[in-house]
Design an enzyme around this catalytic site. Structure first.
Site, mmCIF file in Angstrom:
data_model
loop_
_atom_site.group_PDB
_atom_site.id
_atom_site.type_symbol
_atom_site.label_atom_id
_atom_site.label_comp_id
_atom_site.label_asym_id
_atom_site.label_seq_id
_atom_site.Cartn_x
_atom_site.Cartn_y
_atom_site.Cartn_z
ATOM 1 N N ASN A 128 20.037 31.611 5.255
ATOM 2 C CA ASN A 128 20.549 32.575 6.226
ATOM 3 C C ASN A 128 22.002 32.253 6.544
ATOM 4 O OD1 ASN A 128 21.036 34.215 8.421
ATOM 5 N ND2 ASN A 128 19.608 33.177 9.789
ATOM 6 N N CYS A 131 23.198 34.446 10.855
ATOM 7 C CA CYS A 131 22.671 34.474 12.219
ATOM 8 C C CYS A 131 23.799 34.802 13.191
ATOM 9 C CB CYS A 131 22.031 33.148 12.606
ATOM 10 S SG CYS A 131 21.405 33.209 14.306
ATOM 11 N N ILE A 192 19.066 43.531 5.602
ATOM 12 C CA ILE A 192 20.165 43.051 6.420
ATOM 13 C C ILE A 192 19.633 42.198 7.575
ATOM 14 C CG2 ILE A 192 21.713 44.975 5.950
ATOM 15 C CD1 ILE A 192 20.823 46.360 8.489
ATOM 16 N N GLY A 244 15.169 45.641 7.644
ATOM 17 C CA GLY A 244 15.944 46.269 8.711
ATOM 18 C C GLY A 244 15.191 47.475 9.248
ATOM 19 N N GLY A 266 10.378 42.938 10.174
ATOM 20 C CA GLY A 266 10.770 42.022 11.243
ATOM 21 C C GLY A 266 10.275 42.435 12.605
#
Lengths: 304, 247
Positions: A128, A131, A192, A244, A266
């Site tokens: 990642n 963040c 994304i 996303g 997510g």
């Protein structure tokens, strides 16, 4: 009988559904609710070299069709993740899992990934570099191609596992970032991460989140994800993992047609803890509705 | 047996105002996931992305009673709902109060919308034959609700109002003077909890409020530090023991 299998960087998934990092813990909270082995895989909570408590609260805010979060990479640190969380994870999940890694310097990313190398159940590293909720790290590497190149090159040297780089949408040209990662040795790109946002508490006349800003996720960002997955698919040859605002099987097909080989889910997990199981159950019906026999056939279909 | 949360549809049986801003909603549905007083539900509302966590006031085999204050768009939406409407709830969230630690003379303290979870707790303590003292704190007479309901359970009710319009003038801590108790349970705004911690003479359990993402321990949105390590208010709380709290 429809075929939901996809191949992500050399590892076959029963289906392309992957709960996204930070919304699924280490799996065992959800394993109380349903057998999580129905998932393609899942990306576990972002892990750093040292333990982190994260940001002060409030860390969460409601937005139109979505939410802001500024958790700030709370995690027990890589050693405890391997010695404690992975032990619990193994009891409820028996497929290769995706390890999400964050850091504050290229060497720190590399060290965290190196410590994960001997854990056989970690199938992929999802690094990642995006963040938005920690200062002096994370996104700093995701907004400069040179910095991203340095992180990817260093991690590449310490791992033979498939290396997926998670990109930030908070950039001018995400394709340029994806190309830099591919050139530095990445095996895949995921995108994304959240978009940087803010809300203000009217009573206090101050930012609602203690961190002031937070990452926007949820259905509000879905069209941005589709567009960026579409762009990145065109820009690189390595597989793209799309995410996303995904909350339905139809959303999954849409991101795959834009170019995603697999799809992460997510924020929807936080609102409907059964959403990934439900999407997986729903996929065959929705595939039939759109006359899709094999999901592999539709990856990038919108480009043809 | 460990009870895990339940997601299901719950039908509104009644939804009535108790004061200008506080409402009482009764819902019918599966309550098997509720194990302890002080647990909460998380409610999906049309047009709102995140669920709304509301503490459980009381429950039986088929119904849940919630008391909530209108503080924003979600709770305003709830206040306008009619009986017959069905809501998507996650039920049985949070750790709840441990009734077993009450000793012989438990003291319950509720401030404002911290009062409702005390009701289910009071009912269960009285069912065990414990004499319960219930201190209720409000700003003013017009905000008072459920005093009669607590009396009907058999609790010794003491009311404190900030403006002195009913009962003791001042805060719940003023009302604690002279009360003989073996253990305390409380829920209310954080400044109140902190004030109670300063004056309480026994161990106790305090229920905290925090903005939540999921409500079931997945997102780390409501973490806090305690002397026993990092905890999630939604899953490891909302009830914390006095001894573990870092103010």
């Amino acid at each position: 009988m429809v075929n939901t299998k996809v191949n992500l960087c050399g590892i076959e998934l029963d289906n392309p559904i992957i709960p996204a990092s930070g919304t699924f813990g280490y799996g065992y909270e959800f394993a109380e609710l349903y057998d999580i082995n129905c998932l393609g895989t899942f990306s576990f909570k972002g892990t750093t070299l040292a333990p982190r408590f994260g940001n002060a609260t409030p860390r969460i805010a409601e937005t139109p069709s979505g939410m802001l979060n500024a958790v700030g990479l709370q995690n027990p640190g890589v050693d405890k993740v391997l010695s404690e969380e992975m032990v619990k994870l193994k009891k409820c999940f028996h497929k290769p899992v995706m390890a999400n890694v964050s850091g504050f310097s290229p060497d720190e990313y590399a060290e965290t990934c190196a410590r994960m190398e001997s854990e056989d159940q970690i199938g992929w590293l999802e690094v990642n570099i995006s963040c938005p909720n920690v200062h002096g790290g994370g996104a700093a590497f995701g907004t400069s191609p040179a910095a991203a190149t340095e992180v990817v090159s260093k991690v590449r040297k310490v791992t033979k596992k498939p290396l997926i780089i998670k990109l930030s949408p908070n950039v001018t040209d995400i394709s340029e970032m994806a190309r830099a990662c591919e050139a530095a040795g990445a095996d895949g790109i995921s995108l994304i991460n959240t978009l940087l946002g803010m809300r203000i508490n009217l009573r206090k006349q101050a930012p609602l989140l203690a961190n002031r800003t937070g990452g926007l996720s949820g259905p509000a960002i879905f069209p941005l994800a589709v567009r960026m997955v579409y762009d990145v698919y065109k820009a690189v040859k390595i597989p793209v993992v799309g995410m996303g605002g995904v909350s339905t099987a139809e959303d999954v097909l849409e991101l795959m047609m834009a170019g995603a080989t697999a799809v992460e889910v997510g924020a929807a997990n936080l609102v409907d803890p059964y959403v990934c199981r439900d999407i997986i159950n729903d996929l065959p019906r929705v595939m039939a509705e759109y006359r899709i026999n094999s999901l592999t056939d539709i990856i990038g279909a919108a480009h043809r | 047996m460990i009870k895990i949360m339940h997601q299901g549809w719950y039908e509104i049986i009644s939804n009535k105002a108790l004061t200008d801003t506080v409402y009482r909603m009764e819902l019918a549905g599966d309550t098997s996931a509720i194990a302890k007083p002080g647990q909460f539900v998380n409610i999906k509302l049309e047009g709102q992305f995140l669920r709304r966590p509301i503490s459980i006031c009381d429950w039986d085999d088929t119904t849940i009673t919630l008391i909530y204050k209108v503080v924003g768009v979600g709770t305003r939406q709830m206040s306008r709902m009619e009986p017959g409407k069905k809501l998507d709830l996650l039920v049985g969230l949070g750790n709840g109060f441990d009734v077993g630690k009450s000793g012989d003379k438990p003291l319950l303290i509720g401030g404002g919308v911290g009062v409702p979870p005390m009701y289910g707790l009071c009912k269960r303590l009285i069912a065990e034959g414990k004499p319960v003292t219930m201190i209720m704190g409000f700003n003013t007479a017009a905000e008072i609700f459920y005093a009669e309901e607590f009396r009907a359970l058999g609790a010794n009710v003491i009311i404190a109002t900030a403006d002195g319009s009913v009962g003791i003038k001042g805060f719940v801590t003023n009302a604690m003077d002279g009360v003989d108790y073996t253990y305390f349970y409380t829920c209310g705004p954080e400044p109140m909890l902190k004030a109670i911690d300063k004056v309480a003479s026994t161990s106790g359990q305090l229920s905290f409020e925090e903005r939540m993402g999921c409500g079931f321990g997945a997102c780390m949105g409501c973490s806090c530090k305690t002397k026993y390590g990092n905890k999630r208010i939604c899953k490891d709380g909302p009830v914390l023991e006095r001894e573990e709290i870092i103010w």
